[in-house]
Write a protein that holds these residues in place. Structure first.
Motif, PDB file in Angstrom:
ATOM      1  N   GLY A  73       0.834  -1.198   0.000  1.00  0.00           N
ATOM      2  CA  GLY A  73       0.000   0.000   0.000  1.00  0.00           C
ATOM      3  C   GLY A  73       0.866   1.244   0.000  1.00  0.00           C
ATOM      4  O   GLY A  73       1.408   1.632  -1.032  1.00  0.00           O
ATOM      5  N   VAL A  74       1.000   1.871   1.160  1.00  0.00           N
ATOM      6  CA  VAL A  74       1.819   3.075   1.297  1.00  0.00           C
ATOM      7  C   VAL A  74       3.299   2.706   1.270  1.00  0.00           C
ATOM      8  O   VAL A  74       3.712   1.697   1.850  1.00  0.00           O
ATOM      9  CB  VAL A  74       1.481   3.799   2.622  1.00  0.00           C
ATOM     10  CG1 VAL A  74       2.372   5.018   2.826  1.00  0.00           C
ATOM     11  CG2 VAL A  74       0.012   4.202   2.637  1.00  0.00           C
ATOM     12  N   ALA A  75       4.084   3.527   0.593  1.00  0.00           N
ATOM     13  CA  ALA A  75       5.528   3.311   0.531  1.00  0.00           C
ATOM     14  C   ALA A  75       6.147   3.418   1.920  1.00  0.00           C
ATOM     15  O   ALA A  75       5.591   4.052   2.824  1.00  0.00           O
ATOM     16  CB  ALA A  75       6.165   4.348  -0.395  1.00  0.00           C
ATOM     17  N   ALA A  76       7.308   2.796   2.088  1.00  0.00           N
ATOM     18  CA  ALA A  76       8.017   2.885   3.364  1.00  0.00           C
ATOM     19  C   ALA A  76       8.367   4.342   3.669  1.00  0.00           C
ATOM     20  O   ALA A  76       8.852   5.064   2.802  1.00  0.00           O
ATOM     21  CB  ALA A  76       9.281   2.044   3.321  1.00  0.00           C
ATOM     22  N   GLU A  77       8.097   4.759   4.911  1.00  0.00           N
ATOM     23  CA  GLU A  77       8.364   6.135   5.333  1.00  0.00           C
ATOM     24  C   GLU A  77       9.142   6.113   6.647  1.00  0.00           C
ATOM     25  O   GLU A  77       8.549   6.070   7.727  1.00  0.00           O
ATOM     26  CB  GLU A  77       7.048   6.908   5.513  1.00  0.00           C
ATOM     27  CG  GLU A  77       6.274   7.117   4.215  1.00  0.00           C
ATOM     28  CD  GLU A  77       5.065   8.022   4.395  1.00  0.00           C
ATOM     29  OE1 GLU A  77       4.721   8.356   5.549  1.00  0.00           O
ATOM     30  OE2 GLU A  77       4.465   8.397   3.370  1.00  0.00           O
ATOM     31  N   PRO A  78      10.469   6.154   6.585  1.00  0.00           N
ATOM     32  CA  PRO A  78      11.274   6.094   7.806  1.00  0.00           C
ATOM     33  C   PRO A  78      11.185   7.342   8.662  1.00  0.00           C
ATOM     34  O   PRO A  78      11.723   7.379   9.761  1.00  0.00           O
ATOM     35  CB  PRO A  78      12.698   5.896   7.270  1.00  0.00           C
ATOM     36  CG  PRO A  78      12.662   6.444   5.892  1.00  0.00           C
ATOM     37  CD  PRO A  78      11.298   6.162   5.378  1.00  0.00           C
ATOM     38  N   TRP A  79      10.500   8.355   8.158  1.00  0.00           N
ATOM     39  CA  TRP A  79      10.337   9.616   8.907  1.00  0.00           C
ATOM     40  C   TRP A  79       9.019   9.677   9.674  1.00  0.00           C
ATOM     41  O   TRP A  79       8.806  10.568  10.476  1.00  0.00           O
ATOM     42  CB  TRP A  79      10.382  10.795   7.926  1.00  0.00           C
ATOM     43  CG  TRP A  79       9.413  10.629   6.782  1.00  0.00           C
ATOM     44  CD1 TRP A  79       8.080  10.945   6.764  1.00  0.00           C
ATOM     45  CD2 TRP A  79       9.701  10.092   5.491  1.00  0.00           C
ATOM     46  NE1 TRP A  79       7.523  10.635   5.549  1.00  0.00           N
ATOM     47  CE2 TRP A  79       8.503  10.105   4.741  1.00  0.00           C
ATOM     48  CE3 TRP A  79      10.871   9.599   4.886  1.00  0.00           C
ATOM     49  CZ2 TRP A  79       8.428   9.653   3.424  1.00  0.00           C
ATOM     50  CZ3 TRP A  79      10.798   9.146   3.580  1.00  0.00           C
ATOM     51  CH2 TRP A  79       9.591   9.179   2.862  1.00  0.00           C
TER      52      TRP A  79
END
Length: 240
Positions: free
Chosen positions: A169-175
């Motif tokens: 689904g949603v891309a990886a977001e390390p922030w």
């Protein structure tokens, strides 16, 4: 418990400012309290912790959505390659948007529980501009040291990474950090019916398609997140 208007970002009555951040950053008061403790702990470890974005209202999310849907803002693949807007069908446009940006009414940033964090020091001189892309948090990136510390310690302050890995689904977001207890309550409240109602009167580009496919879109892009306990996940940290 949030009201429907608070849950969908149509009011900001549940969020506050805090002197630890610039006035435009707003969160629920308990989230700021937890963030403040984490901020102090990071400083003791020799790190700087800043918030790039906190609460975002429905209208702001709608503006982002409509710009992307119209082709006024670029669309990207899960790997970060820019797509040819003119070649995309409506469904492909919607999926490309939702890989990187939330549907208005469904953004976790509406809840005042979620925040985008970064190390402000490399950007202080203005020679670099924060883009909020995974490369900034990977090895060699300006926020990598902070990312490693947060991976180990964010849960100590009640936070977790809902998009720690790409799950289709949603891309990886390390922030992107989420305050676990309050966010879990909000996610339970955000039913299909609540989301349909929030979108029904909105000037949403592609609304007919979105409403027709809303259950599937919600399951894939809203409900599918990583667990709060990273140790229970199978594949470790995947931020690239």
């Amino acid at each position: 418990m949030l009201t429907v208007q608070q849950l969908t970002g149509q009011t900001d009555s549940h969020v506050v400012c805090n002197e630890i951040c610039r006035p435009s950053v707003r969160l629920q008061a308990p989230v700021f309290a937890a963030y403040s403790a984490m901020h102090s702990a990071a400083a003791e470890a020799g790190l700087a912790l800043g918030i790039a974005s906190g609460f975002r209202d429905f209208d702001r999310q709608l503006a982002i959505w409509n710009r992307k849907f119209s082709g006024a803002a670029p669309l990207y693949t899960i790997d970060g390659a820019q797509l040819d807007y003119s070649s995309l069908a409506v469904g492909e446009i919607v999926e490309a948007i939702m890989t990187w940006s939330a549907l208005p009414g469904a953004s976790r940033h509406h809840w005042g529980t979620d925040l985008d964090v970064y190390d402000p020091r490399p950007f202080a001189a203005g020679e670099q501009t924060l883009q909020l892309v995974p490369e900034e948090y990977d090895e060699g990136g300006p926020c990598h040291e902070l990312a490693l510390w947060l991976q180990r310690h964010a849960q100590d302050f009640g936070f977790f990474f809902p998009y720690r890995q790409y799950r289709g689904g949603v891309a990886a977001e390390p922030w992107h950090l989420s305050y676990r207890n309050l966010a879990a309550l909000a996610q339970e409240q955000l039913s299909l019916e609540v989301l349909q109602q929030a979108l029904s009167d909105a000037d949403l580009a592609g609304k007919e398609y979105v409403l027709a496919c809303l259950q599937e879109l919600k399951e894939r892009y809203v409900d599918t997140i990583c667990g709060a306990n990273a140790e229970e996940e199978d594949n470790g940290w995947v931020f690239g």
